[in-house]
Design an enzyme around this catalytic site. Structure first.
Site, PDB file in Angstrom:
ATOM      1  N   ILE A 158       0.868  -1.173   0.000  1.00 40.16           N
ATOM      2  CA  ILE A 158       0.000   0.000   0.000  1.00 40.16           C
ATOM      3  C   ILE A 158       0.909   1.227   0.000  1.00 40.16           C
ATOM      4  O   ILE A 158       1.678   1.445   0.920  1.00 40.16           O
ATOM      5  CB  ILE A 158      -0.984  -0.017   1.196  1.00 40.16           C
ATOM      6  CG1 ILE A 158      -1.929   1.180   1.132  1.00 40.16           C
ATOM      7  CG2 ILE A 158      -0.279  -0.132   2.538  1.00 40.16           C
ATOM      8  CD1 ILE A 158      -3.132   1.073   2.068  1.00 40.16           C
ATOM      9  N   GLU A 159       0.846   2.006  -1.077  1.00 34.93           N
ATOM     10  CA  GLU A 159       1.867   3.026  -1.333  1.00 34.93           C
ATOM     11  C   GLU A 159       1.286   4.436  -1.336  1.00 34.93           C
ATOM     12  O   GLU A 159       0.292   4.715  -2.006  1.00 34.93           O
ATOM     13  CB  GLU A 159       2.551   2.744  -2.677  1.00 34.93           C
ATOM     14  CG  GLU A 159       3.690   3.695  -2.999  1.00 34.93           C
ATOM     15  CD  GLU A 159       4.505   3.251  -4.199  1.00 34.93           C
ATOM     16  OE1 GLU A 159       5.354   4.050  -4.649  1.00 34.93           O
ATOM     17  OE2 GLU A 159       4.309   2.116  -4.687  1.00 34.93           O
ATOM     18  N   VAL A 160       1.934   5.314  -0.546  1.00 38.88           N
ATOM     19  CA  VAL A 160       1.643   6.752  -0.479  1.00 38.88           C
ATOM     20  C   VAL A 160       0.143   6.988  -0.264  1.00 38.88           C
ATOM     21  O   VAL A 160      -0.540   7.613  -1.077  1.00 38.88           O
ATOM     22  CB  VAL A 160       2.165   7.493  -1.721  1.00 38.88           C
ATOM     23  CG1 VAL A 160       2.172   8.996  -1.462  1.00 38.88           C
ATOM     24  CG2 VAL A 160       3.567   7.048  -2.099  1.00 38.88           C
TER      25      VAL A 160
END
Length: 263
Positions: A158-160
């Site tokens: 799960i990115e940014v």
């Protein structure tokens, strides 16, 4: 040497403690991650497939990944994932369709998906920027996580994503959540080795932290490299190289005989 984690171990550790993960691209980085006690690594397939990889990284839970447009169809992904598992992968990363993830999961391949900012699909979310800052956007991430669960993935990067969104999702999903810039409410903290080492010269992501100045060290080494090459050139031009200690001398009697035969 620490025991290498399994998928079952990771599931049991969910919510218990924060684990560490790095993106490594060289054998030296993999060896350093092993010695430093890092739990998981993302690795290029070609690095994982080296016959000596597990010699330097026996306990690293290793996850190779490729963009879906570099692999192809679901069948291509299955063949690729089988090859990765044969070479010692513990799981595979896949940002392709839910159908592709389901096809691999049906073959008992441990798959990690991707939500939030997905670089290969950034055009759909507005480029390289945070995702999930509105309720609608956050719900879309939650729905993607649910779809990954239904497809059979066991984890997701799960990115940014805002920390509150990532934590709320991690608390509600069975997926093992790998946080890249999404806060400590997930199960793993994930950074690139290049960022930690300060090897990058361009833009540094806000979520990264620099622990060393490898770029500066590379600059210093390049100056030393140039100086050494120049000193060598000057030695050759001045007749200082090669010196007696750098060459082999012939026995004088043998040398005389050789010269006689030459005429």
């Amino acid at each position: 040497m620490a025991k290498r984690l399994t998928v079952a171990d990771l599931r049991a550790l969910k919510g218990e403690r924060q684990l560490t993960m790095l993106r490594v691209t060289t054998m030296d980085e993999a060896a350093a991650a092993e010695r430093a006690g890092i739990d998981l690594v993302s690795v290029p397939p070609e690095l994982l497939c080296r016959p000596d990889y597990r010699d330097v990284a026996p306990s690293l839970f290793s996850i190779p990944g490729m963009d879906y447009f570099d692999v192809g169809t679901s069948e291509d992904f299955i063949r690729w994932s089988f090859r990765m598992l044969q070479h010692g992968a513990d799981a595979v990363y896949c940002s392709a369709s839910y159908a592709t993830i389901r096809a691999m999961a049906d073959e008992a391949v441990p798959v990690i998906g991707h939500v939030g900012l997905v670089p290969s699909r950034r055009t759909w979310t507005g480029g390289f920027k945070a995702v999930g800052k509105t309720a609608d956007s956050a719900m879309a991430i939650w729905e993607a996580v649910q779809a990954l669960e239904a497809a059979g993935a066991f984890g997701a990067e799960i990115e940014v994503v805002p920390v509150e969104v990532a934590q709320a999702i991690s608390e509600r999903t069975s997926l093992f959540m790998l946080s890249m810039g999404a806060g400590a409410g997930c199960d793993v903290q994930y950074l690139f080795a290049d960022d930690i080492l300060g090897a990058n010269r361009g833009h540094m992501p806000r979520h990264s932290k620099v622990y060393r100045d490898f770029a500066g060290e590379y600059d210093r080494l390049q100056k030393e490299r140039i100086a050494a090459f120049e000193e060598y050139r000057l030695d050759v031009e001045a007749g200082r190289f090669p010196a007696d200690e750098h060459v082999l001398k012939m026995d004088p009697a043998e040398l005389d005989l050789f010269r006689q035969r030459l005429g």
